[in-house]
Design an enzyme around this catalytic site. Structure first.
Site, PDB file in Angstrom:
ATOM      1  N   GLN A 218       0.719  -1.641   0.282  1.00 42.55           N
ATOM      2  CA  GLN A 218       0.146   0.109  -0.316  1.00 42.55           C
ATOM      3  C   GLN A 218       1.028   1.408   0.001  1.00 42.55           C
ATOM      4  OE1 GLN A 218      -2.731  -2.254   3.141  1.00 42.55           O
ATOM      5  NE2 GLN A 218      -3.673   0.005   3.175  1.00 42.55           N
ATOM      6  N   PHE A 249      -5.960  -4.258   3.755  1.00 41.25           N
ATOM      7  CA  PHE A 249      -6.216  -3.586   5.395  1.00 41.25           C
ATOM      8  C   PHE A 249      -5.747  -3.125   5.975  1.00 41.25           C
ATOM      9  CE2 PHE A 249      -8.389  -7.753   3.236  1.00 41.25           C
ATOM     10  CZ  PHE A 249      -9.536  -7.053   2.821  1.00 41.25           C
ATOM     11  N   GLU A 253       1.179  -1.511   4.361  1.00 39.71           N
ATOM     12  CA  GLU A 253       0.674  -0.244   4.589  1.00 39.71           C
ATOM     13  C   GLU A 253       2.656  -0.010   4.821  1.00 39.71           C
ATOM     14  OE1 GLU A 253       0.398   4.008   6.672  1.00 39.71           O
ATOM     15  OE2 GLU A 253      -1.168   2.164   6.739  1.00 39.71           O
ATOM     16  N   ARG A 331      -5.738   8.178  16.522  1.00 36.17           N
ATOM     17  CA  ARG A 331      -6.916   8.370  16.353  1.00 36.17           C
ATOM     18  C   ARG A 331      -8.228   6.968  17.305  1.00 36.17           C
ATOM     19  NH1 ARG A 331      -9.053   9.141  11.128  1.00 36.17           N
ATOM     20  NH2 ARG A 331      -7.178   9.693  10.688  1.00 36.17           N
ATOM     21  N   ARG A 363      -7.719  -1.861   8.979  1.00 34.32           N
ATOM     22  CA  ARG A 363      -9.144  -0.682   8.505  1.00 34.32           C
ATOM     23  C   ARG A 363      -9.365   0.017   9.501  1.00 34.32           C
ATOM     24  NH1 ARG A 363     -13.172  -3.831   4.450  1.00 34.32           N
ATOM     25  NH2 ARG A 363     -13.646  -1.912   3.132  1.00 34.32           N
ATOM     26  N   PHE A 365      -8.021   1.627  11.590  1.00 32.83           N
ATOM     27  CA  PHE A 365      -6.797   2.332  11.805  1.00 32.83           C
ATOM     28  C   PHE A 365      -6.335   3.496  13.647  1.00 32.83           C
ATOM     29  CE2 PHE A 365      -3.134   5.205  12.503  1.00 32.83           C
ATOM     30  CZ  PHE A 365      -1.917   4.644  11.506  1.00 32.83           C
ATOM     31  N   GLU A 723     -12.659   3.250   5.605  1.00 33.56           N
ATOM     32  CA  GLU A 723     -12.923   3.053   6.810  1.00 33.56           C
ATOM     33  C   GLU A 723     -13.673   2.638   8.134  1.00 33.56           C
ATOM     34  OE1 GLU A 723      -8.121   3.384   7.913  1.00 33.56           O
ATOM     35  OE2 GLU A 723      -9.140   5.095   7.247  1.00 33.56           O
TER      36      GLU A 723
END
Length: 773
Positions: A218, A249, A253, A331, A363, A365, A723
C-alpha cells in the site's frame, strides 16, 4: 456536478455520465476470468531464485549461537545470510527506527516468536522453506520472560512510544458531582487482516546498483526508501511497482517492508532475481495486525443518560516495536467521542510493548477501538437507567451551533448524525421491532433476540498533516486515448476506477477512453500510503488537476483556431499535437486547512467527517452461546458518491469484516509457561482462526447511501468510504449484549467482551443469570 466548459454537447453528456454512476470495477472482468495479474502472476525471469525466512523459536531470549552450516548444506540452497550480511541499515521501522529486518547475532535479543533471524535463498520455494524450517535447530538462545499481554507490559512500564493524554475540562470533578456514576472495564481483541494475497516481493537487479522491486504494498514510496537504506544506496536507485494487491486492509502499509528489503538484499548479493512469497502460517507468525485494546473507564451521567464526565485509560498491545502504534492510538483517542458531545473528558493512551508481532494498521486505524469504548459505556448507561440505548445516544449527540467542539479542538461543522439516524430509525422500523423483540423474549426462555442501533462519525485525513498530499500524471495520446498514473494503490477497493471516472469527466470522455497504469515510484515520487480512507480524495483531486490543465490547453487551442472547435475528441487531439500543444500534465493536491499539534493533541486534523448508522438484530441460543445476525439495516454517508455500486460494496464489506472482528476472530497466544509452545500464536491458520464467510452475512441485509453532498470541497463532493463503515457492526456486538441482558430481565450489564465468540457469550449468559438470581 459541474460539466467541463466549452465542450461539444455529446462530450459534455459523456462527462456528466462518468461520475455518480454505478459503473463496474475496472478489473471486474479480469477478476472473474482469473486474468488479473498479481505479483506472483508476473512471469519469472530466467534464473529466478526463491527466499524463505528462518524464524525465532522463542518469544523472548538472547541469541547465544547461530550456526548456519547445516542450513547451507540443505538440498537446493544457494545462499544463507543473517543480519551481519545486510549491506546497509538493518531496520524497516516506519516511524521509529526500532524494527530490525533480521534479528542480530550472538548477544542480541529475540523479540517475539516468529521474528526473522536468517534468510535462505534456494532454487525453488519448497527447497528454501525446508531449509528455513531448520531454524529451531540452528538458533541457540537463552529464554527470557516474555510479556504477552498489554496488561503485563503496562504493569512493567514497557511502551513503544510515550504515553498520550487528551483532556478537556475537569472530568474527575464532573463525575464526582454527577447524579449517577460507575466504573467499567472492557476488552477488545485484535484482528488479522487475512488478505487473500499474502505478503510477496520480487526483486530484480538493474544496472549500476539499481534495483526494481515488484511488491504487494500500500506504500510504494516507503518501500523504496527502506529498500534503499537496506542496500546502502540512494532512493533514485530503487524503483517499486505495484499494479494491484489481493487485499491489504492496512497490513501492507508498513509491514510489506521486511519482505521487500529481504528480497532486494538477496537479489543484490546474488545478482539474480529473487522472489519472497511467504506461506500463510508464516505470514501470521511474522506480521502484526489490528491492535487489541483494554479499557478502564469511569463515567458520570444524568437521569437522561447524558455524559457529564468521562475518564478512560486505553491500553493497546503494540507488539515488539513501534510500527504505526503511535498514530493508531492518536486516532483511537480522537474517536472516543464518536458522534457525542463530551463536556469533561480525560483520556490516557498507552501503547504497550509486548513480545508479540508488531501490530500495525488495519481498516479504521484505531478509530473503531476508540469509538467502541464510548458505545459500550453508553450501552451500560442505558441499561442502568432502564432506557433504550437509542434514546441515550440521541441525548448525547453533538449539536450544530453549540456542543459541537471535539475534545481535540476541531469544530464539527457538518453534523448530520441526528438527521441520518432519524431516517434509519424510520426506514428500519426500529420502534416496532423493539416491541416485537420484547414480546418474543417474554415467551422464549432459551432463544433470545437483541436489537441495537449505533451511529458513527469518522474523521477523514491522515492525522499527520504532511501526508495529506498526492500527485498524478495524465497522458493524452494522439489517438485520443488517455493514460493516468497516480500515487495511490489498487487493492480491490476501486480506486483506479474512481480516478479514471474523474479524469473521464474532466475531459468529457467515456470511461472506456481512460486507463490507469501500475503505481510506480519512478513516475510519481514521494507518495503517501493508500490509507486513512484518503485514496480517492487525494489522488482523485490530483488527477483532476492534471486533466483540467490539459483541458484548458485544448480550450485555448480551440479559441485560437476556431475551425477545430467542433471536432470530435480524437481529431481535436491530433490537430493539437500537430500544433505542438502539450498533451500531458502533472497534477498535485494538498488537503487545505489542516493542522495538528502532536504534543498537545489539539488542532484540526480532519478535512471533514463521514457519518453512518446501522441497526442489527440477532438471535442468541442461551444454552450454547451460539448466535446469528438475523438482519442488518445500514444507512451510510458517502456524500455525493462517485460510484454508488463501489461504495455500497465497501460499506457491506466493512460491515462483515467488522462483524468478524467483534464476534468470531480470536487471537490466542500460548502462555509463557516454559513449554515448547510458549509464546506461540496458536491461531495462525484458517484451521484455527475463523473469519466470516457468506453464511455469516444476515439473511436481511439492507444498505442505502444517505443522499447529501459533502459540505467540504472534496472530489465531486463525495466522501471517503473505505474505513468509516467498519464502525457499523458495533451494533451487532451491542445487539448480542442486548440479547444476553434479556436473560436477566435487562437488570444486569452483561460482562461480554469482544470477540463475542459462543464461549464468551455463554460465559456472559451464565454470569447474568447468576447475578439476576
Amino acid at each position: 456536478m459541474n460539466k467541463p466548459a466549452d465542450l461539444p454537447e455529446q462530450q459534455a453528456a459523456l462527462a456528466a455520465a462518468a461520475v455518480g454512476r454505478s459503473l463496474p470495477h475496472e478489473s471486474a472482468a479480469l477478476h472473474v476470468a482469473g486474468r488479473a495479474h498479481y505479483t506472483d502472476d508476473i512471469p519469472e525471469l530466467a534464473g529466478t531464485l526463491h527466499a524463505a525466512l528462518g524464524l525465532s523459536p522463542l518469544a523472548h531470549g538472547v541469541i547465544e549461537s547461530l550456526d548456519l552450516a547445516a542450513v547451507r548444506a540443505m538440498p537446493g540452497v544457494v545462499d544463507v545470510f543473517s543480519a551481519a550480511d545486510i549491506p546497509g541499515v538493518n531496520d524497516c521501522g516506519s516511524l521509529v527506527h526500532d524494527d530490525p529486518i533480521l534479528a542480530g547475532g550472538p548477544g542480541d535479543t529475540l523479540r517475539y516468536r516468529g521474528q526473522p533471524v536468517f534468510v535462505v535463498v534456494a532454487r525453488t520455494r519448497d527447497e528454501a522453506r525446508r531449509a528455513a524450517a531448520m531454524a529451531p535447530k540452528v538458533i541457540g538462545a537463552k529464554p527470557l520472560k516474555a510479556l504477552l499481554t498489554a496488561e503485563e507490559a503496562h504493569a512493567a512500564g514497557q511502551y513503544v512510544v510515550p504515553p498520550m493524554h487528551l483532556v478537556r475540562g475537569d472530568a474527575a470533578a464532573a463525575i464526582a458531582a454527577a447524579p449517577h456514576r460507575f466504573k467499567a472495564q472492557y476488552r477488545v481483541g485484535g484482528q488479522e487482516q487475512f488478505y487473500l494475497e499474502g505478503q510477496i516481493s520480487y526483486a530484480l537487479p538493474a544496472e549500476d546498483h539499481g534495483m526494481t522491486v515488484l511488491c504487494s504494498t500500500q506504500h510504494p514510496s516507503e518501500m523504496q526508501h527502506l529498500v534503499a537504506h537496506a542496500l546502502g544506496v540512494a532512493s533514485h536507485a530503487v524503483r517499486v511497482e505495484c499494479r494491484r494487491m489481493g487485499g491489504g486492509f492496512g497490513g501492507k502499509e508498513s509491514q510489506s517492508a521486511l519482505f521487500a528489503c529481504v528480497a532486494a538484499i538477496a537479489a543484490r548479493r546474488l545478482r539474480v532475481p529473487v522472489k519472497l512469497r511467504v506461506d500463510r502460517d508464516d505470514d501470521f507468525l511474522v506480521t502484526g495486525r489490528r491492535h487489541g485494546f483494554v479499557y478502564e473507564a469511569e463515567v458520570g451521567h444524568d437521569d437522561e443518560g447524558r455524559i457529564l464526565g468521562a475518564q478512560i485509560t486505553m491500553l493497546s498491545n503494540a507488539g515488539h516495536s513501534a510500527d504505526l502504534s503511535g498514530p493508531v492510538m492518536t486516532r483511537a483517542l480522537c474517536h472516543f467521542d464518536n458522534a457525542y458531545w463530551l463536556p469533561h473528558v480525560a483520556m490516557q493512551g498507552y501503547s504497550c510493548k509486548t513480545n508479540t508481532q508488531s501490530n500495525t494498521a488495519f481498516r479504521g486505524f484505531g478509530g473503531p477501538q476508540g469509538a467502541i469504548a464510548i458505545e459500550l459505556l453508553l450501552d451500560s448507561v442505558a441499561r442502568r437507567l432502564g432506557r433504550d440505548g437509542l434514546a441515550v445516544r440521541q441525548a448525547n449527540f453533538y449539536g450544530t451551533t453549540d456542543r459541537n467542539v471535539t475534545p481535540y479542538g476541531q469544530v464539527v461543522e457538518d453534523n448530520i448524525a441526528p438527521e441520518l439516524t432519524a431516517q434509519l430509525v424510520a426506514t428500519s422500523g426500529y420502534a416496532a421491532r423493539r416491541e416485537a423483540i420484547a414480546a418474543f423474549n417474554a415467551t422464549s426462555p432459551v432463544l433470545k433476540k437483541g436489537l441495537a442501533l449505533v451511529p458513527l462519525k469518522f474523521g477523514i485525513s491522515f492525522n499527520v498533516t504532511h501526508l495529506n498530499q498526492a500527485g498524478a500524471l495524465v497522458h493524452v495520446y494522439t489517438d485520443g486515448s488517455v493514460l493516468v498514473n497516480h500515487g495511490g494503490t489498487e487493492m480491490g477497493q476501486g480506486l483506479n476506477t474512481k480516478v479514471a471516472q474523474v479524469v473521464a469527466h474532466e475531459l468529457g470522455l467515456p470511461l472506456e477512453a481512460v486507463r490507469c497504469s501500475a503505481t510506480d515510484t519512478s513516475k510519481i515520487a514521494n507518495t503517501s500510503a493508500t490509507a486513512a480512507s484518503t485514496g480517492s480524495d487525494l489522488n482523485g483531486k490530483a488527477a483532476q488537476a492534471a486533466a483540467r490543465t490539459i483541458r484548458e490547453r485544448l480550450e485555448r487551442f480551440k479559441a485560437e483556431q476556431p475551425q477545430h472547435a467542433a471536432l470530435p475528441w480524437p481529431q481535436l487531439v491530433q490537430q493539437a499535437y500537430l500544433a505542438r500543444v502539450q498533451l500531458w500534465s502533472d497534477g498535485f493536491y494538498a488537503t487545505p486547512g489542516l493542522h495538528w499539534n502532536k504534543a498537545t493533541l489539539q488542532g484540526r486534523p480532519f478535512h471533514y467527517y463521514a457519518y453512518g448508522a446501522a441497526v442489527s438484530e440477532v438471535l442468541v441460543d442461551t444454552l450454547t452461546g451460539e448466535h446469528r445476525l438475523l438482519a442488518a439495516d445500514i444507512l451510510h454517508d458517502a456524500g455525493q458518491s462517485l460510484n454508488p455500486a463501489l461504495d455500497i460494496g465497501q460499506v457491506e464489506g466493512a460491515f462483515i469484516q467488522g462483524l468478524g472482528w467483534l464476534t468470531m476472530e480470536e487471537l490466542v497466544w500460548h502462555p509463557d509457561d516454559g513449554s515448547p509452545r510458549a509464546g506461540l500464536l496458536m491461531t495462525h491458520a484458517p484451521s484455527t482462526y475463523k473469519i466470516p464467510t457468506a453464511n455469516d452475512a444476515p439473511a436481511v441485509f439492507r444498505t442505502a447511501l444517505y443522499d447529501a453532498p459533502n459540505r467540504a470541497d472534496s472530489i465531486h463532493r463525495s466522501k471517503a468510504v473505505g474505513e468509516p463503515p467498519l464502525l457499523l457492526p458495533i451494533s451487532a456486538l451491542l445487539a448480542i449484549r442486548d440479547a444476553v441482558s434479556a436473560v436477566g430481565g435487562h437488570r444486569v450489564d452483561p460482562p461480554l467482551h469482544a470477540p463475542a465468540t459462543p464461549e464468551a457469550v455463554l460465559r456472559a449468559v451464565t454470569a447474568v443469570r447468576a447475578a439476576a438470581g
